[in-house]
Scaffold this motif. Sequence first.
Motif, short mmCIF file in Angstrom:
data_model
loop_
_atom_site.label_atom_id
_atom_site.label_comp_id
_atom_site.label_asym_id
_atom_site.label_seq_id
_atom_site.Cartn_x
_atom_site.Cartn_y
_atom_site.Cartn_z
N MET A 1 0.84 -1.18 0.00
CA MET A 1 0.00 0.00 0.00
C MET A 1 0.89 1.25 0.00
O MET A 1 1.83 1.35 0.76
N ILE A 2 0.56 2.18 -0.84
CA ILE A 2 1.30 3.43 -0.97
C ILE A 2 0.43 4.53 -0.35
O ILE A 2 -0.76 4.61 -0.61
N VAL A 3 1.03 5.39 0.47
CA VAL A 3 0.29 6.52 1.02
C VAL A 3 0.76 7.86 0.47
O VAL A 3 0.04 8.83 0.51
N GLN A 4 1.98 7.90 -0.06
CA GLN A 4 2.52 9.14 -0.60
C GLN A 4 3.39 8.82 -1.82
O GLN A 4 4.20 7.90 -1.77
N ARG A 5 3.21 9.58 -2.88
CA ARG A 5 4.04 9.44 -4.07
C ARG A 5 4.65 10.80 -4.39
O ARG A 5 3.96 11.81 -4.45
N PHE A 6 5.97 10.78 -4.57
CA PHE A 6 6.71 12.01 -4.90
C PHE A 6 7.27 11.90 -6.30
O PHE A 6 7.94 10.92 -6.63
N PHE A 7 7.00 12.89 -7.14
CA PHE A 7 7.58 13.00 -8.47
C PHE A 7 8.66 14.07 -8.40
O PHE A 7 8.43 15.14 -7.84
N ALA A 8 9.83 13.80 -8.95
CA ALA A 8 10.91 14.78 -8.94
C ALA A 8 11.71 14.68 -10.24
O ALA A 8 11.89 13.59 -10.78
N PRO A 9 12.22 15.82 -10.73
CA PRO A 9 13.04 15.78 -11.94
C PRO A 9 14.36 15.04 -11.72
O PRO A 9 14.90 14.47 -12.65
N VAL A 10 14.85 15.05 -10.47
CA VAL A 10 16.09 14.34 -10.14
C VAL A 10 15.92 13.70 -8.76
O VAL A 10 15.46 14.34 -7.82
N VAL A 11 16.28 12.41 -8.66
CA VAL A 11 16.26 11.70 -7.38
C VAL A 11 17.64 11.08 -7.15
O VAL A 11 18.20 10.45 -8.06
N ARG A 22 16.66 10.46 -13.35
CA ARG A 22 15.97 11.60 -13.95
C ARG A 22 14.49 11.25 -14.09
O ARG A 22 14.14 10.11 -14.39
N ASP A 23 13.62 12.23 -13.90
CA ASP A 23 12.17 12.04 -13.97
C ASP A 23 11.78 10.77 -13.22
O ASP A 23 11.36 9.77 -13.80
N ALA A 24 11.91 10.84 -11.92
CA ALA A 24 11.75 9.66 -11.08
C ALA A 24 10.61 9.83 -10.08
O ALA A 24 10.06 10.91 -9.89
N VAL A 25 10.28 8.71 -9.46
CA VAL A 25 9.20 8.63 -8.48
C VAL A 25 9.74 7.95 -7.23
O VAL A 25 10.52 6.99 -7.33
N VAL A 26 9.27 8.41 -6.08
CA VAL A 26 9.53 7.74 -4.80
C VAL A 26 8.18 7.53 -4.14
O VAL A 26 7.43 8.49 -3.92
N ASP A 27 7.86 6.26 -3.85
CA ASP A 27 6.63 5.92 -3.15
C ASP A 27 6.95 5.59 -1.70
O ASP A 27 7.96 4.93 -1.41
N VAL A 28 6.08 6.03 -0.80
CA VAL A 28 6.26 5.80 0.63
C VAL A 28 5.03 5.06 1.16
O VAL A 28 3.89 5.46 0.89
N GLY A 29 5.29 4.00 1.92
CA GLY A 29 4.22 3.20 2.49
C GLY A 29 3.71 3.76 3.81
O GLY A 29 4.24 4.75 4.32
N PRO A 30 2.71 3.13 4.40
CA PRO A 30 2.09 3.63 5.64
C PRO A 30 3.04 3.63 6.84
O PRO A 30 2.85 4.38 7.79
N ASP A 31 4.09 2.82 6.77
CA ASP A 31 5.07 2.78 7.87
C ASP A 31 6.19 3.80 7.69
O ASP A 31 7.13 3.86 8.48
N GLY A 32 6.09 4.64 6.63
CA GLY A 32 7.10 5.66 6.38
C GLY A 32 8.30 5.15 5.60
O GLY A 32 9.24 5.89 5.35
N ARG A 33 8.28 3.90 5.20
CA ARG A 33 9.40 3.33 4.45
C ARG A 33 9.16 3.46 2.94
O ARG A 33 8.03 3.42 2.47
N ILE A 34 10.25 3.60 2.21
CA ILE A 34 10.18 3.71 0.76
C ILE A 34 9.82 2.35 0.18
O ILE A 34 10.46 1.34 0.49
N THR A 35 8.77 2.33 -0.65
CA THR A 35 8.33 1.08 -1.29
C THR A 35 8.77 0.99 -2.75
O THR A 35 8.81 -0.09 -3.32
N TYR A 36 9.08 2.15 -3.33
CA TYR A 36 9.56 2.17 -4.72
C TYR A 36 10.37 3.43 -4.93
O TYR A 36 10.02 4.51 -4.46
N CYS A 37 11.46 3.30 -5.67
CA CYS A 37 12.27 4.44 -6.09
C CYS A 37 12.80 4.10 -7.47
O CYS A 37 13.58 3.16 -7.63
#
Length: 174
Positions: A1-11, A22-37
């Motif tokens: 489950m994802i609770v927050q998704r961040f889009f950024a030009p550079v990660v 470049r043009d990347a996404v970071v997803d954060v789960g309900p426990d505050g841990r990164i689920t996708y980068c």
Amino acid sequence: MIVQRFFAPVVLPADPDCSVLRDAVVDVGPDGRITYCGAVSATPSITENVACSVLPGILTPGLVNTHAHSPMTLLRGIGGDLPSMARLQNVIWLAEARMRARDARAGMLLGCIEMLRYGVTTSAEMHAHAEELVEAALQAGSRVLVVPAYIHRQGTDWYREIKAIGKWIDADGL
């Protein structure tokens, strides 16, 4: 489950390869841990209601202040016209010895807020009143490593501080 998704030009994922995405996404789960980068093109689909933020700059891991005395933000500027050791011995240490637990908590909270504004998410602190420092860091949403103040001077008992932190660690199982 994802609770927050961040889009950024550079990660900058801080991986062993020192990758720059470049043009990347970071997803954060309900426990505050990164689920996708990773790249936007490989981003997992969203099936639930997720908060999305489009960031304008570089998304990096939080910075760490490895030597802080954040409660001393309350003493900022006093004795600034004196040479360094004279300032410490004749002004800062005397004022610091008079700080109560609530003063240290207020200074720590202010220090955490200032650090978080600039991407510093964790600090290593050396100061008395360890419990209040931790409470302030938690209130601010920051992380902290507390090391007891080890300079023995009038008004402080660093032996007591060390014992208190030891009991606290044992009680919390950290």
